[in-house]
Design a protein around this motif. Structure first.
Motif, mmCIF file in Angstrom:
data_model
loop_
_atom_site.group_PDB
_atom_site.id
_atom_site.type_symbol
_atom_site.label_atom_id
_atom_site.label_comp_id
_atom_site.label_asym_id
_atom_site.label_seq_id
_atom_site.Cartn_x
_atom_site.Cartn_y
_atom_site.Cartn_z
ATOM 1 N N GLY A 174 22.330 -106.869 1.493
ATOM 2 C CA GLY A 174 22.462 -107.862 0.448
ATOM 3 C C GLY A 174 21.129 -108.502 0.137
ATOM 4 O O GLY A 174 20.359 -108.828 1.045
ATOM 5 N N PRO A 189 23.919 -105.301 -5.912
ATOM 6 C CA PRO A 189 25.299 -104.815 -5.674
ATOM 7 C C PRO A 189 25.752 -104.964 -4.227
ATOM 8 O O PRO A 189 26.933 -105.244 -3.970
ATOM 9 C CB PRO A 189 25.206 -103.345 -6.080
ATOM 10 N N ALA A 190 24.819 -104.777 -3.268
ATOM 11 C CA ALA A 190 25.221 -104.938 -1.862
ATOM 12 C C ALA A 190 25.640 -106.371 -1.577
ATOM 13 O O ALA A 190 26.545 -106.619 -0.765
ATOM 14 C CB ALA A 190 24.074 -104.520 -0.942
ATOM 15 N N GLU A 192 27.143 -108.339 -3.707
ATOM 16 C CA GLU A 192 28.505 -108.446 -4.233
ATOM 17 C C GLU A 192 29.513 -107.894 -3.230
ATOM 18 O O GLU A 192 30.563 -108.492 -2.966
ATOM 19 C CB GLU A 192 28.614 -107.695 -5.559
ATOM 20 N N ARG A 193 29.166 -106.738 -2.668
ATOM 21 C CA ARG A 193 30.096 -106.085 -1.733
ATOM 22 C C ARG A 193 30.285 -106.912 -0.469
ATOM 23 O O ARG A 193 31.407 -107.052 0.037
ATOM 24 C CB ARG A 193 29.554 -104.695 -1.388
ATOM 25 N N LEU A 194 29.208 -107.483 0.066
ATOM 26 C CA LEU A 194 29.297 -108.223 1.329
ATOM 27 C C LEU A 194 30.005 -109.566 1.173
ATOM 28 O O LEU A 194 30.734 -109.989 2.076
ATOM 29 C CB LEU A 194 27.887 -108.451 1.890
ATOM 30 N N THR A 195 29.790 -110.234 0.053
ATOM 31 C CA THR A 195 30.335 -111.588 -0.113
ATOM 32 C C THR A 195 31.604 -111.637 -0.936
ATOM 33 O O THR A 195 32.321 -112.647 -0.908
ATOM 34 C CB THR A 195 29.292 -112.495 -0.789
ATOM 35 N N GLY A 196 31.868 -110.568 -1.710
ATOM 36 C CA GLY A 196 33.015 -110.591 -2.605
ATOM 37 C C GLY A 196 32.771 -111.392 -3.867
ATOM 38 O O GLY A 196 33.693 -111.626 -4.647
ATOM 39 N N THR A 198 30.783 -111.613 -7.478
ATOM 40 C CA THR A 198 30.082 -110.804 -8.456
ATOM 41 C C THR A 198 28.807 -111.514 -8.911
ATOM 42 O O THR A 198 28.635 -112.725 -8.699
ATOM 43 C CB THR A 198 30.956 -110.522 -9.687
ATOM 44 N N ARG A 226 34.010 -112.867 7.585
ATOM 45 C CA ARG A 226 32.870 -111.976 7.829
ATOM 46 C C ARG A 226 31.645 -112.798 8.236
ATOM 47 O O ARG A 226 31.382 -113.858 7.678
ATOM 48 C CB ARG A 226 32.569 -111.161 6.583
ATOM 49 N N ARG A 247 22.951 -109.105 6.060
ATOM 50 C CA ARG A 247 23.750 -107.938 6.420
ATOM 51 C C ARG A 247 24.971 -108.363 7.226
ATOM 52 O O ARG A 247 25.007 -109.444 7.818
ATOM 53 C CB ARG A 247 22.919 -106.937 7.230
ATOM 54 N N ASP A 248 25.952 -107.495 7.266
ATOM 55 C CA ASP A 248 27.184 -107.760 8.005
ATOM 56 C C ASP A 248 26.912 -107.631 9.504
ATOM 57 O O ASP A 248 26.482 -106.580 9.976
ATOM 58 C CB ASP A 248 28.259 -106.753 7.570
#
Length: 481
Positions: A174, A189-190, A192-196, A198, A226, A247-248
């Motif tokens: 992210g 985009p990462a 968006e994916r990690l946090t939900g 947009t 998360r 990062r996750d």
């Protein structure tokens, strides 16, 4: 330098590069082609690309007069506060601070490669003493080609070539760029994916989690449950902006992972010499009289050799525990490289020395400047790596040479070779190629990592490349004394 760039060559090269990318040949292969195109179009005597990490750059692609610089550490182009704009001419007197060799280069024309405001590297073309000043057209072309390199990084297809560092973190994890009030200006985009969340929901709004001070790590729990591991740093050239990467970390703790891996590597690496030493010591203790003088001398020789191996293993394992610590060694000074290589070869274990061929070690080499005592470790690691990745019935050759600025040696094998995308990864800690005979010589992925650290401590550099006809060449360069 030609009065104008070769626009016909630029068009042909761009089409050829697009064809190559569309055919699936991306990453370092495509980058090398673009570097060669830059040299051709802009009429330089050489060209290269330096990929950036937090504190420095490293030449990962080069052609012409810059070829030998592959693998060399160089300062970041944006490290100079006075450097503004996307392109810059670097004169020789300033370039001397950046490179260990000149090789006829008078100045560089460099272009900054940026992705979303993050500088990932610099593309440069070198010119000789008789070249004039670059024109605005030359600056425009280097800026265009640098933007194309940046686009390749943005696509994340085979680039960056390093497996660690802020370039990877910023592109694969992210990424947010925030202003001094923590208002988000960029959201990848990462993220968006990690946090939900947009980009539309986040841009121009305050970052939805805290920002740690530079150099520190913050662990933050999202409402979803998360956990994120967050780092931040100032955006080069823009003090009011900050790059935030995350990062996750929900299912992993990297420190525990590294600790467990180090324990496993240490136990594996030390087991063989300790077992051999104990076995021969027990034999000497229990069978002293029956061994005879010749048998006792052979046992003592083996114990001495394995003890030396054990000492080197302990040194390399301890050196590998820290990314930032210095590798121990003597202060650098002038030394005879050919003589030091012969002495280091004599110290190799018997199974390695049988394969090693000192093919061309000229007696008139100029003195190298470095730590002579460290050469035994460097040669042992390179020879071990060559032995591991090549058939047992082939030779491993060692040659040495010099040019006007450096003294170097090469270790070459006829093994499986090295893929372009693995050239830089091979120097990462614990990384190993997947085609070695693991049963014969399993290793731990520390050898090349340690070699690079030792050599760079001496202001030298090391690189790998495929060998013509098959195999790999490892090249180590030291400054001339």
């Amino acid at each position: 330098m030609p009065d104008r760039p070769d626009y016909a060559a630029l068009t042909r090269g761009q089409i050829a590069l697009l064809d190559r990318i569309n055919a699936g040949e991306t990453g370092l292969a495509a980058l090398n082609q673009l570097v060669s195109l830059a040299r051709e179009v802009l009429g330089g005597i050489g060209a290269g690309f330096a990929e950036y990490s937090p504190r420095h750059g490293r030449i990962i692609a080069a052609t012409g007069a810059c070829t030998r610089s592959v693998g060399q550490r160089v300062p970041r182009l944006d490290a100079d506060p006075s450097a503004g704009g996307r392109t810059r001419v670097i004169p020789f007197h300033e370039m001397r601070k950046r490179h260990a060799d000149r090789d006829g280069v008078h100045h560089l024309l460099a272009g900054r490669c940026e992705v979303g405001g993050l500088i990932v590297g610099a593309l440069h073309v070198s010119y000789g003493d008789d070249a004039g000043e670059p024109t605005p057209e030359h600056h425009a072309v280097i800026e265009l080609l640098a933007a194309q390199v940046a686009h390749m990084y943005g696509d994340q297809t085979g680039l960056p070539v390093h497996g660690a560092g802020p370039v990877v973190a910023a592109l694969a994890d992210g990424l947010a760029i925030v202003d001094r009030h923590r208002v988000v200006q960029l959201w990848n985009p990462a993220a968006e994916r990690l946090t939900g969340r947009t980009a539309a929901e986040t841009l121009d709004r305050e970052l939805p989690f805290p920002v740690p001070p530079p150099g520190q790590v913050l662990v933050h729990r999202l409402p979803s449950g998360r956990w994120l591991k967050v780092t931040a740093g100032d955006l080069p050239g823009t003090p009011a902006m900050r790059v935030v990467t995350f990062r996750d970390s929900t299912d992993q703790d990297r420190r525990h992972e590294d600790r467990d891996l180090f324990v496993a590597v240490t136990s594996h690496e030390l087991r063989t010499p300790v077992t051999v030493i104990k076995g021969y010591a027990d034999t000497l203790t229990n069978h002293w009289e029956s061994l005879g003088e010749e048998g006792r001398q052979e046992a003592v020789r083996v114990v001495n050799a394995r003890a030396g191996e054990l000492a080197r293993l302990v040194d390399r394992l301890l050196s590998a525990t820290s990314d930032d610590g210095e590798v121990g060694g003597s202060p650098p000074g002038p030394f005879d490289l050919a003589e030091a290589l012969r002495a280091a070869a004599d110290e190799l274990p018997a199974d390695l020395s049988r394969r090693l061929v000192l093919e061309n070690l000229p007696g008139d080499l100029p003195k190298a400047f470095g730590d002579r005592d460290s050469l035994a470790t460097v040669l042992t690691e390179l020879a071990t790596n060559a032995d591991k990745y090549s058939p047992a019935d082939t030779e491993v050759t060692v040659t040495a040479a010099a040019d006007e600025a450096t003294v170097m040696f090469r270790v070459a094998d006829r093994g499986v070779g090295v893929r372009p995308e693995h050239i830089e990864r091979a120097f990462e800690r614990y990384w190993q190629g997947g085609t070695a005979d693991q049963a014969r010589n399993p290793g731990a992925g520390l050898g090349l990592y340690l070699v690079r650290r030792i050599v760079e401590r001496q202001q030298g550099w090391v690189s790998l490349r495929p060998r013509e006809g098959g195999g790999t060449v490892a090249e180590v360069r030291f400054p001339r004394a």
